[in-house]
Design a protein around this motif. Structure first.
Motif, PDB file in Angstrom:
ATOM      1  N   VAL A   1      43.090  36.216 -32.056  1.00 20.08           N
ATOM      2  CA  VAL A   1      43.614  37.393 -31.356  1.00 20.08           C
ATOM      3  C   VAL A   1      42.516  38.064 -30.535  1.00 20.08           C
ATOM      4  CG1 VAL A   1      44.653  39.675 -31.656  1.00 20.08           C
ATOM      5  CG2 VAL A   1      45.414  37.766 -33.080  1.00 20.08           C
ATOM      6  N   ALA A   2      41.317  38.166 -31.098  1.00 15.66           N
ATOM      7  CA  ALA A   2      40.204  38.783 -30.374  1.00 15.66           C
ATOM      8  C   ALA A   2      39.880  38.006 -29.104  1.00 15.66           C
ATOM      9  CB  ALA A   2      38.972  38.864 -31.269  1.00 15.66           C
ATOM     10  N   GLN A   3      39.935  36.690 -29.164  1.00 14.59           N
ATOM     11  CA  GLN A   3      39.678  35.876 -27.971  1.00 14.59           C
ATOM     12  C   GLN A   3      40.770  36.070 -26.924  1.00 14.59           C
ATOM     13  OE1 GLN A   3      37.952  31.765 -28.549  1.00 14.59           O
ATOM     14  NE2 GLN A   3      38.545  32.149 -30.677  1.00 14.59           N
ATOM     15  N   ILE A   4      42.017  36.163 -27.367  1.00 19.49           N
ATOM     16  CA  ILE A   4      43.120  36.372 -26.424  1.00 19.49           C
ATOM     17  C   ILE A   4      42.975  37.713 -25.718  1.00 19.49           C
ATOM     18  CG2 ILE A   4      45.617  36.688 -26.227  1.00 19.49           C
ATOM     19  CD1 ILE A   4      45.907  34.787 -28.611  1.00 19.49           C
ATOM     20  N   VAL A   5      42.674  38.754 -26.505  1.00 18.59           N
ATOM     21  CA  VAL A   5      42.490  40.084 -25.912  1.00 18.59           C
ATOM     22  C   VAL A   5      41.307  40.079 -24.955  1.00 18.59           C
ATOM     23  CG1 VAL A   5      41.927  42.491 -26.424  1.00 18.59           C
ATOM     24  CG2 VAL A   5      43.564  41.261 -27.867  1.00 18.59           C
ATOM     25  N   GLY A   6      40.224  39.415 -25.338  1.00 12.30           N
ATOM     26  CA  GLY A   6      39.053  39.351 -24.463  1.00 12.30           C
ATOM     27  C   GLY A   6      39.342  38.636 -23.160  1.00 12.30           C
ATOM     28  N   ILE A   7      40.070  37.527 -23.228  1.00  7.19           N
ATOM     29  CA  ILE A   7      40.434  36.793 -22.013  1.00  7.19           C
ATOM     30  C   ILE A   7      41.315  37.649 -21.118  1.00  7.19           C
ATOM     31  CG2 ILE A   7      41.875  34.892 -21.169  1.00  7.19           C
ATOM     32  CD1 ILE A   7      39.202  33.902 -21.921  1.00  7.19           C
ATOM     33  N   SER A   8      42.261  38.385 -21.717  1.00 11.80           N
ATOM     34  CA  SER A   8      43.152  39.238 -20.929  1.00 11.80           C
ATOM     35  C   SER A   8      42.382  40.344 -20.216  1.00 11.80           C
ATOM     36  CB  SER A   8      44.222  39.843 -21.840  1.00 11.80           C
ATOM     37  OG  SER A   8      45.072  40.709 -21.121  1.00 11.80           O
ATOM     38  N   LEU A   9      41.479  41.009 -20.944  1.00 13.58           N
ATOM     39  CA  LEU A   9      40.677  42.070 -20.336  1.00 13.58           C
ATOM     40  C   LEU A   9      39.786  41.516 -19.225  1.00 13.58           C
ATOM     41  CD1 LEU A   9      39.613  44.080 -23.518  1.00 13.58           C
ATOM     42  CD2 LEU A   9      41.282  44.759 -21.780  1.00 13.58           C
ATOM     43  N   ALA A  10      39.152  40.374 -19.485  1.00 11.74           N
ATOM     44  CA  ALA A  10      38.296  39.768 -18.466  1.00 11.74           C
ATOM     45  C   ALA A  10      39.103  39.401 -17.228  1.00 11.74           C
ATOM     46  CB  ALA A  10      37.602  38.533 -19.040  1.00 11.74           C
ATOM     47  N   THR A  11      40.291  38.850 -17.438  1.00 13.44           N
ATOM     48  CA  THR A  11      41.137  38.472 -16.308  1.00 13.44           C
ATOM     49  C   THR A  11      41.471  39.682 -15.454  1.00 13.44           C
ATOM     50  OG1 THR A  11      42.130  36.664 -17.596  1.00 13.44           O
ATOM     51  CG2 THR A  11      43.337  37.419 -15.657  1.00 13.44           C
ATOM     52  N   ASN A  12      41.889  40.761 -16.095  1.00 13.15           N
ATOM     53  CA  ASN A  12      42.290  41.961 -15.372  1.00 13.15           C
ATOM     54  C   ASN A  12      41.153  42.531 -14.535  1.00 13.15           C
ATOM     55  OD1 ASN A  12      44.263  44.206 -14.897  1.00 13.15           O
ATOM     56  ND2 ASN A  12      42.708  45.370 -15.980  1.00 13.15           N
ATOM     57  N   TRP A  13      39.965  42.669 -15.132  1.00 10.50           N
ATOM     58  CA  TRP A  13      38.873  43.354 -14.436  1.00 10.50           C
ATOM     59  C   TRP A  13      38.072  42.441 -13.523  1.00 10.50           C
ATOM     60  CZ3 TRP A  13      39.647  48.115 -13.926  1.00 10.50           C
ATOM     61  CH2 TRP A  13      40.306  48.840 -14.926  1.00 10.50           C
ATOM     62  N   LEU A  14      38.125  41.145 -13.742  1.00 10.55           N
ATOM     63  CA  LEU A  14      37.494  40.234 -12.785  1.00 10.55           C
ATOM     64  C   LEU A  14      38.245  40.249 -11.461  1.00 10.55           C
ATOM     65  CD1 LEU A  14      36.644  37.201 -15.085  1.00 10.55           C
ATOM     66  CD2 LEU A  14      35.005  38.526 -13.737  1.00 10.55           C
TER      67      LEU A  14
END
Length: 337
Positions: free
Chosen positions: A136-149
């Motif tokens: 779950v932590a990896q999924i949330v991290g990927i989502s946040l990175a995607t949004n702000w990149l």
């Protein structure tokens, strides 16, 4: 004994500094939020609320439907961010359920804050589906990175291209503003390069394994995120009656978004309105401007929240009738090089 005696006095100040930092961090953001909220309330009486209401009443149904369509498409596109996380972590949870969890969480995130929607609700729904905390932590991290990149790439392009002029209150020159845009673009490019060269390596942070996605997935992240932010700007562009250039409308929206993130007010209440009033008050009539912002808040924040609540109830019902069997947390076989 001598070594212990010499290291003990140095350890205590470090612990005291960390404790002091935690206390300051706990109160700094709420204090900043209260200051911003106070400033907004002090200027509320200056807003042409009657003109805003009249502007809302004058909207053609076709414009509202078109803006709602762009907002709906944006929320649906955001749901694909977690599908990227699904591909990266290779968990076996159904695609529709992964997408629905992301869409529901996004709606709650916009209206109730990232801790409630972006993290707590997402963690609960994924846990109910049988995923472990690390996944779950990896999924949330990927989502946040995607949004702000995507945010950085799009905002950086606007800044570097001179599409947006920095306000006088910012006390930053045009050249420095362009340099900031170039830096944001380079950061996004550096992420893709890092994914290309460092994919396959992993790091352990607080007991959790972190691994960069492939370069192909990184490019998908940038493409989906920039498209999502562009859709958000398109909705506001329509609501402003195309009176402001699209690049300017999008740039102001990007500025309002980052201010809303650093200001701990649920749904950024008042922040979106304040930023648009500050940057576009001399371009668009105040009543028209406030009417557009209020319509955007209703179409992009409030209506999707109703849909998010419906999705959440559906997911909870599905989780109750389909208890996890361990398969969702079993990764797919790693792709062969």
């Amino acid at each position: 004994m001598t070594r212990d005696a010499t290291t003990l006095p140095t350890a205590v100040p470090v612990a005291e500094k960390q404790s002091l930092w935690r206390r300051c961090r706990r109160w700094a953001l709420p204090a900043l939020g209260l200051v911003v909220l106070g400033l907004l309330l002090s200027h509320a009486h200056k807003v042409d609320w009657a003109g805003a209401w009249q502007a809302l009443q004058r909207y053609p149904a076709t414009v509202l439907l078109a803006a709602l369509g762009l907002a709906t498409l944006s929320h649906a596109l955001y749901g694909c961010f977690d599908l990227i996380g699904r591909r990266h972590t290779r968990h076996r949870l159904q695609r529709w359920r992964t997408w629905a969890i992301a869409v529901a969480s996004y709606a709650f995130n916009l209206n109730l804050g990232s801790l409630v929607g972006g993290i707590a609700l997402r963690a609960r729904l994924y846990a109910r589906a049988g995923l472990d905390e690390t996944t779950v932590a990896q999924i949330v991290g990927i989502s946040l990175a995607t949004n702000w990149l995507g945010y950085g790439l799009l905002a950086g392009s606007l800044f570097a291209g001179g599409a947006i002029t920095p306000p006088r209150q910012a006390h930053i020159g045009a050249d420095a503003f362009r340099a900031l845009g170039v830096l944001m673009i380079l950061l996004a490019a550096a992420y893709v390069v890092a994914c290309f060269f460092l994919h396959g390596r992993h790091w352990v942070v607080r007991g959790r394994r972190i691994e960069l996605p492939t370069a192909q997935l990184a490019l998908v992240q940038l493409a989906l995120s920039t498209a999502n932010w562009a859709l958000m700007g398109g909705a506001m562009y329509l609501l402003l009656g195309q009176q402001v250039p699209y690049a300017t409308t999008l740039g102001v929206l990007l500025a309002a978004s980052i201010v809303g993130v650093v200001t701990p007010i649920p749904a950024g209440l008042g922040v979106l309105e304040a930023v648009y009033l500050a940057l576009l008050s001399g371009t668009v009539r105040q009543g028209t401007l406030m009417g557009a912002v209020l319509a955007y808040r209703a179409l992009y924040y409030l209506l999707p929240l109703a849909g998010g609540i419906g999705l959440y109830l559906l997911l909870e019902r599905h989780a109750a009738s389909h208890p996890p069997d361990g398969k969702a947390d079993t990764p797919w076989p790693a792709p062969t090089p």
